[in-house]
Design a protein around this motif. Sequence first.
Motif, PDB file in Angstrom:
ATOM      1  N   ALA A  55       6.097  -1.535  -6.590  1.00 49.73           N
ATOM      2  CA  ALA A  55       7.519  -1.208  -6.602  1.00 49.73           C
ATOM      3  C   ALA A  55       7.820  -0.010  -5.703  1.00 49.73           C
ATOM      4  N   LYS A  56       6.953   0.997  -5.750  1.00 52.50           N
ATOM      5  CA  LYS A  56       7.135   2.176  -4.901  1.00 52.50           C
ATOM      6  C   LYS A  56       7.016   1.804  -3.430  1.00 52.50           C
ATOM      7  N   ALA A  57       6.040   0.931  -3.119  1.00 54.27           N
ATOM      8  CA  ALA A  57       5.860   0.494  -1.732  1.00 54.27           C
ATOM      9  C   ALA A  57       7.078  -0.284  -1.250  1.00 54.27           C
ATOM     10  N   ALA A  58       7.619  -1.159  -2.130  1.00 52.78           N
ATOM     11  CA  ALA A  58       8.800  -1.948  -1.779  1.00 52.78           C
ATOM     12  C   ALA A  58      10.006  -1.041  -1.565  1.00 52.78           C
ATOM     13  N   LEU A  59      10.154  -0.036  -2.423  1.00 52.65           N
ATOM     14  CA  LEU A  59      11.261   0.910  -2.293  1.00 52.65           C
ATOM     15  C   LEU A  59      11.141   1.708  -0.999  1.00 52.65           C
ATOM     16  N   ALA A  60       9.899   2.126  -0.678  1.00 49.38           N
ATOM     17  CA  ALA A  60       9.680   2.880   0.565  1.00 49.38           C
ATOM     18  C   ALA A  60      10.032   2.031   1.784  1.00 49.38           C
ATOM     19  N   ARG A  61       9.632   0.731   1.736  1.00 48.69           N
ATOM     20  CA  ARG A  61       9.963  -0.165   2.859  1.00 48.69           C
ATOM     21  C   ARG A  61      11.473  -0.349   2.980  1.00 48.69           C
ATOM     22  N   ALA A  62      12.143  -0.520   1.827  1.00 50.32           N
ATOM     23  CA  ALA A  62      13.586  -0.714   1.841  1.00 50.32           C
ATOM     24  C   ALA A  62      14.302   0.518   2.398  1.00 50.32           C
ATOM     25  N   GLU A  63      13.832   1.703   1.983  1.00 52.14           N
ATOM     26  CA  GLU A  63      14.440   2.938   2.478  1.00 52.14           C
ATOM     27  C   GLU A  63      14.188   3.119   3.972  1.00 52.14           C
ATOM     28  N   LYS A  64      13.004   2.721   4.413  1.00 51.41           N
ATOM     29  CA  LYS A  64      12.680   2.819   5.834  1.00 51.41           C
ATOM     30  C   LYS A  64      13.550   1.864   6.643  1.00 51.41           C
ATOM     31  N   GLU A  65      13.682   0.633   6.151  1.00 48.50           N
ATOM     32  CA  GLU A  65      14.516  -0.351   6.840  1.00 48.50           C
ATOM     33  C   GLU A  65      15.975   0.100   6.884  1.00 48.50           C
ATOM     34  N   LYS A  66      16.456   0.694   5.779  1.00 52.51           N
ATOM     35  CA  LYS A  66      17.822   1.199   5.725  1.00 52.51           C
ATOM     36  C   LYS A  66      18.031   2.315   6.730  1.00 52.51           C
ATOM     37  N   ALA A  67      17.053   3.230   6.808  1.00 52.37           N
ATOM     38  CA  ALA A  67      17.146   4.350   7.750  1.00 52.37           C
ATOM     39  C   ALA A  67      17.132   3.846   9.183  1.00 52.37           C
ATOM     40  N   GLU A  68      16.262   2.866   9.439  1.00 47.04           N
ATOM     41  CA  GLU A  68      16.195   2.317  10.795  1.00 47.04           C
ATOM     42  C   GLU A  68      17.493   1.597  11.161  1.00 47.04           C
ATOM     43  N   LYS A  69      18.081   0.895  10.173  1.00 43.15           N
ATOM     44  CA  LYS A  69      19.340   0.194  10.414  1.00 43.15           C
ATOM     45  C   LYS A  69      20.465   1.174  10.691  1.00 43.15           C
ATOM     46  N   GLU A  70      20.528   2.249   9.886  1.00 37.81           N
ATOM     47  CA  GLU A  70      21.554   3.270  10.092  1.00 37.81           C
ATOM     48  C   GLU A  70      21.391   3.953  11.436  1.00 37.81           C
ATOM     49  N   LYS A  71      20.134   4.186  11.818  1.00 36.92           N
ATOM     50  CA  LYS A  71      19.865   4.806  13.116  1.00 36.92           C
ATOM     51  C   LYS A  71      20.317   3.902  14.250  1.00 36.92           C
TER      52      LYS A  71
ATOM     53  N   ALA B 164      -2.322  -3.095 -14.903  1.00 31.89           N
ATOM     54  CA  ALA B 164      -1.298  -3.968 -14.323  1.00 31.89           C
ATOM     55  C   ALA B 164       0.012  -3.211 -14.129  1.00 31.89           C
ATOM     56  N   GLU B 165       0.349  -2.349 -15.100  1.00 34.79           N
ATOM     57  CA  GLU B 165       1.576  -1.559 -14.995  1.00 34.79           C
ATOM     58  C   GLU B 165       1.496  -0.584 -13.831  1.00 34.79           C
ATOM     59  N   LYS B 166       0.322   0.024 -13.673  1.00 30.66           N
ATOM     60  CA  LYS B 166       0.125   0.960 -12.562  1.00 30.66           C
ATOM     61  C   LYS B 166       0.221   0.238 -11.222  1.00 30.66           C
ATOM     62  N   GLU B 167      -0.373  -0.966 -11.155  1.00 25.58           N
ATOM     63  CA  GLU B 167      -0.322  -1.746  -9.923  1.00 25.58           C
ATOM     64  C   GLU B 167       1.112  -2.166  -9.620  1.00 25.58           C
ATOM     65  N   ALA B 168       1.853  -2.580 -10.681  1.00 25.85           N
ATOM     66  CA  ALA B 168       3.253  -2.974 -10.482  1.00 25.85           C
ATOM     67  C   ALA B 168       4.095  -1.789 -10.010  1.00 25.85           C
ATOM     68  N   GLU B 169       3.792  -0.615 -10.577  1.00 25.65           N
ATOM     69  CA  GLU B 169       4.505   0.593 -10.163  1.00 25.65           C
ATOM     70  C   GLU B 169       4.200   0.925  -8.701  1.00 25.65           C
ATOM     71  N   LYS B 170       2.960   0.722  -8.309  1.00 23.90           N
ATOM     72  CA  LYS B 170       2.550   0.972  -6.925  1.00 23.90           C
ATOM     73  C   LYS B 170       3.269   0.020  -5.974  1.00 23.90           C
TER      74      LYS B 170
END
Length: 264
Positions: free
Chosen positions: A234-250, A226-232
């Motif tokens: 969380a990483k996916a959510a962070l990647a999406r947030a960073e992608k959205e931020k980059a797209e917004k800045e662009k 469960a911890e590994k799945e939660a970490e996965k």
Amino acid sequence: MKVTIGGPLKLAFRPWVEGLENVPAEGAAILASNHLSFSDSFFLPAVLDRKVTFIAKAEYFTTPGVKGRMTAAFFKGVGQLPVDRSGARGAGEAAIKSGIDVLERGELFGIYPEGTRSPDGRLYRGKPGGLARVALATGAPVLPVAMIDTEKIQPPGKVMPKLMRPGIRIGKPLDFSRYQGMEHDRFVLRAVTDEVMYEIMKLSGQEYVDMYATAMKRQLSEAAKAEKEAEKVAKAALARAEKEKAEKEKAEKEQQTEQRRSEP
């Protein structure tokens, strides 16, 4: 094996032992031990003059190839008996039959009432099948045994063992002749097992956990999963947030560039 394995093992690790006088010089007896490490099945026989027979899964004896034959020879040499875990009742009945056979030959039979290694160094509830049934069916005395610090020598995941002194405490034999012929009474089996586990707890000083080690291992495995799945996630959510931020800045930069171009 006592010369090639036991001698060097005692020389390198210098295990200390208490209660050797409780082990009979001859005749059947059951050594019921806590289980902290894979090495328990080597340290205990190494400090005794007599052969101790444990049980091991049959796969250790049937693996093909040179490595398989070497593994089978090694486990036979250190006194392990193959137990076929297939069938309706699996290892339980096979272990009981093997134990009875060993004791009827007047030998020492080693068993781990917890059924598996402790996942965290604590002492877990004993399984009421094998130990109690073998003891009541044969009338053999039960010697509680406490392995001390063996889990620190080679923790899970470590290849090289740590040179330190493990300890072994052997308690006085327990007599369960008062329950003779009652090996199919589940309440008697529970009472016998709990009495042995209590003596092991006193010898080892371990914290006692009133649940089976297999259940705890399952809980830990599920928690880790469960911890590994939660970490996965969380990483996916962070990647999406960073992608959205980059797209917004662009998009903002492109908008600013377009505004500058349109200015007179």
